[in-house]
Write a protein that holds these residues in place. Sequence first.
Motif, PDB file in Angstrom:
ATOM      1  N   THR A  39       0.861  -1.182   0.000  1.00  0.00           N
ATOM      2  CA  THR A  39       0.000   0.000   0.000  1.00  0.00           C
ATOM      3  C   THR A  39       0.894   1.227   0.000  1.00  0.00           C
ATOM      4  OG1 THR A  39      -1.669  -1.180   1.272  1.00  0.00           O
ATOM      5  CG2 THR A  39      -1.824   1.221   1.239  1.00  0.00           C
ATOM      6  N   THR A  40       0.606   2.147  -0.885  1.00  0.00           N
ATOM      7  CA  THR A  40       1.372   3.385  -0.967  1.00  0.00           C
ATOM      8  C   THR A  40       0.437   4.566  -0.778  1.00  0.00           C
ATOM      9  OG1 THR A  40       2.888   2.360  -2.540  1.00  0.00           O
ATOM     10  CG2 THR A  40       2.908   4.755  -2.408  1.00  0.00           C
ATOM     11  N   TYR A  41       0.748   5.404   0.164  1.00  0.00           N
ATOM     12  CA  TYR A  41       0.013   6.646   0.379  1.00  0.00           C
ATOM     13  C   TYR A  41       0.946   7.796   0.043  1.00  0.00           C
ATOM     14  CZ  TYR A  41      -3.486   3.959   2.903  1.00  0.00           C
ATOM     15  OH  TYR A  41      -4.450   3.068   3.224  1.00  0.00           O
ATOM     16  N   THR A  42       0.445   8.743  -0.683  1.00  0.00           N
ATOM     17  CA  THR A  42       1.230   9.927  -1.034  1.00  0.00           C
ATOM     18  C   THR A  42       0.562  11.145  -0.410  1.00  0.00           C
ATOM     19  OG1 THR A  42       1.858   8.898  -3.110  1.00  0.00           O
ATOM     20  CG2 THR A  42       2.195  11.269  -2.935  1.00  0.00           C
ATOM     21  N   PHE A  43       1.328  11.928   0.305  1.00  0.00           N
ATOM     22  CA  PHE A  43       0.795  13.088   0.992  1.00  0.00           C
ATOM     23  C   PHE A  43       1.483  14.349   0.477  1.00  0.00           C
ATOM     24  CE2 PHE A  43       0.252   9.554   3.844  1.00  0.00           C
ATOM     25  CZ  PHE A  43      -1.043   9.739   4.313  1.00  0.00           C
ATOM     26  N   GLY A  44       0.812  15.451   0.623  1.00  0.00           N
ATOM     27  CA  GLY A  44       1.378  16.728   0.259  1.00  0.00           C
ATOM     28  C   GLY A  44       0.975  17.770   1.290  1.00  0.00           C
ATOM     29  N   VAL A  45       1.453  18.972   1.090  1.00  0.00           N
ATOM     30  CA  VAL A  45       1.111  20.068   1.988  1.00  0.00           C
ATOM     31  C   VAL A  45       0.647  21.257   1.167  1.00  0.00           C
ATOM     32  CG1 VAL A  45       2.684  19.370   3.823  1.00  0.00           C
ATOM     33  CG2 VAL A  45       3.496  20.877   2.031  1.00  0.00           C
ATOM     34  N   ARG A  46      -0.224  22.035   1.746  1.00  0.00           N
ATOM     35  CA  ARG A  46      -0.671  23.284   1.120  1.00  0.00           C
ATOM     36  C   ARG A  46       0.177  24.424   1.612  1.00  0.00           C
ATOM     37  NH1 ARG A  46      -7.038  23.558   2.034  1.00  0.00           N
ATOM     38  NH2 ARG A  46      -7.207  21.363   2.518  1.00  0.00           N
ATOM     39  N   LYS A  47       0.453  25.352   0.735  1.00  0.00           N
ATOM     40  CA  LYS A  47       1.214  26.540   1.149  1.00  0.00           C
ATOM     41  C   LYS A  47       0.297  27.583   1.723  1.00  0.00           C
ATOM     42  CE  LYS A  47       4.962  25.905  -2.023  1.00  0.00           C
ATOM     43  NZ  LYS A  47       5.811  26.490  -3.017  1.00  0.00           N
TER      44      LYS A  47
END
Length: 47
Positions: free
Chosen positions: A39-47
């Motif tokens: 299982t691969t989860y990809t996360f990001g952030v908002r500026k």
Amino acid sequence: MYGKHAGFCLETQHFPDSPNQPNFPNTVLKPGETYHTATTYTFGVRK
């Protein structure tokens, strides 16, 4: 939104009641068989 030092858990699993529903993916692991999953989860952030 999560506060500072907060956490959460993501659990991968099969459909509930899979062993009793013939149209759901099989969840029975027989002796000698190998179970493998990734299982691969990809996360990001908002500026």
